[in-house]
Design an enzyme around this catalytic site. Structure first.
Site, short mmCIF file in Angstrom:
data_model
loop_
_atom_site.label_atom_id
_atom_site.label_comp_id
_atom_site.label_asym_id
_atom_site.label_seq_id
_atom_site.Cartn_x
_atom_site.Cartn_y
_atom_site.Cartn_z
N ASP A 41 0.83 -1.21 0.00
CA ASP A 41 0.00 0.00 0.00
C ASP A 41 0.86 1.27 0.00
O ASP A 41 0.75 2.10 0.90
CB ASP A 41 -0.92 0.03 1.22
N ASN A 152 -16.78 1.90 5.44
CA ASN A 152 -15.63 1.52 6.27
C ASN A 152 -14.56 2.59 6.15
O ASN A 152 -14.04 2.85 5.06
CB ASN A 152 -15.08 0.17 5.81
N ALA A 153 -14.22 3.24 7.26
CA ALA A 153 -13.28 4.36 7.26
C ALA A 153 -11.83 3.86 7.28
O ALA A 153 -11.12 3.98 8.28
CB ALA A 153 -13.54 5.28 8.45
N ILE A 154 -11.41 3.28 6.15
CA ILE A 154 -10.00 2.94 5.97
C ILE A 154 -9.59 3.36 4.55
O ILE A 154 -10.40 3.85 3.77
CB ILE A 154 -9.70 1.44 6.20
N GLU A 208 -11.90 -1.20 -3.09
CA GLU A 208 -11.31 -0.47 -1.96
C GLU A 208 -10.12 0.36 -2.45
O GLU A 208 -9.85 0.45 -3.65
CB GLU A 208 -10.86 -1.45 -0.88
#
Length: 320
Positions: A41, A152-154, A208
């Site tokens: 990432d 989803n807070a990522i 995502e």
């Protein structure tokens, strides 16, 4: 961590990729690299002294440095110790998927803290005068999600647009979302709406890791589709759509909205380069680059840094 919840990564569900536009059927290899290539990432930025810094998932946000984009050295971690509040979201204080930007005389580092398989998550924010590891001051959560939320807070990605500051985020659940930030604090504005940018029509909604780039009058939304974090069995791939507005709607070259499962296929696994994803973009020396991780099939599926230059064809990005 540009990685969806393990509980929903069913192989059968992940096979349900909707018919969407494909930008190309063959892919160039990433830039040949040397030194410390292990990364996950990545977010990459060129510092004023000409050096490049990359932060990533792993450690307390692992750091790499380079003078030329090709040879990378291990530079420790963004933080020397985890901020105490991380333990409220993850028992091992394990942060994911950082995003590095520069504005108003400071470097800003956003990152996610969560636990695998839950959307009780937080996106934190830290600042630094230099952008170098060990110089970061943490400012706590910038945005959070709870199990009652449909997002989803990522996987944060920050962009300035129209004189305002925006945070894209999301993993599984309902896909990619966006909300507005307060430029002074770097945190979400109170009661700001949460916009919906991209999803897929079928559970587990395997999209995502957003990244947004402005080019030629359009905003381009890059996202990782399918399954991350399974070594050579990872099925990650990168898709992209564009919009005149940062909040969407984003569509692919066939006109299919990313909210309806659209997205041009930009980069997929090929040869030794399995499961490319967890992407970000950066500009340097007049060129735009795509940074991502892939799983090296010749090295036991070890995650490594991939760098490809982005070019533009009929107003759409392609990898060189």
């Amino acid at each position: 961590m540009r990685s969806g919840p393990a509980a929903v990564l069913a192989a059968a569900a992940l096979a349900l990729l909707p018919a969407t536009a494909s930008a190309r059927t063959a892919y160039p290899d990433p830039l040949p690299l040397t030194g410390q290539q292990i990364i996950h990432d990545p977010t990459v930025h060129q510092l004023p002294n000409g050096r490049y810094v990359a932060y990533s998932t792993g450690g307390i946000l692992g750091a790499r440095l380079s003078t030329d984009l090709t040879h990378w050295t291990d530079a420790g971690n963004a933080f020397t110790t985890p901020p105490a509040w991380w333990y409220d979201y993850n028992s091992t204080a394990d942060p994911w998927a950082p995003d590095l930007t520069y504005r108003d005389g400071r470097y800003w580092l956003y990152y996610a803290v969560s636990s695998w398989g839950t959307n009780r998550s937080a996106i934190g924010v830290a600042t630094s005068p230099t952008g170098l590891p060990g110089t970061w001051t943490d400012h706590g959560p910038a945005f959070t999600s709870e199990k009652t939320d449909t997002w989803n807070a990522i996987d944060p990605a920050v962009i300035r647009a129209g004189g305002r500051l925006w945070l894209a985020f999301g993993s599984y659940w309902s896909g990619i979302r966006m909300t507005e930030l307060d430029p002074a604090t770097g945190k979400a504005l109170a009661d700001a709406p949460v916009h919906h940018l991209a999803t897929r029509p079928d559970a587990p909604y395997a999209v995502e890791g957003p990244s947004i780039l402005h080019h030629g009058g359009y905003y381009y939304l890059f996202a990782s589709y399918d399954a991350c974090c399974a070594g050579v069995n990872s099925t990650y791939k990168i898709r992209v759509g564009r919009s005149k507005s940062v909040t969407g709607p984003y569509t692919d070259s066939t006109g299919t909205p990313m909210l309806n499962g659209g997205g041009d296929l930009l980069l997929s696994g090929h040869g030794r380069y399995a499961g490319p994803g967890g992407e970000s973009t950066f500009r340097t020396r007049g060129k735009t680059w795509l940074a991502y991780h892939y799983y090296d099939a010749t090295d036991g599926g070890t995650p490594k840094l991939g760098l490809n230059q982005l070019r533009w064809r009929a107003g759409r990005p392609v990898v060189k």
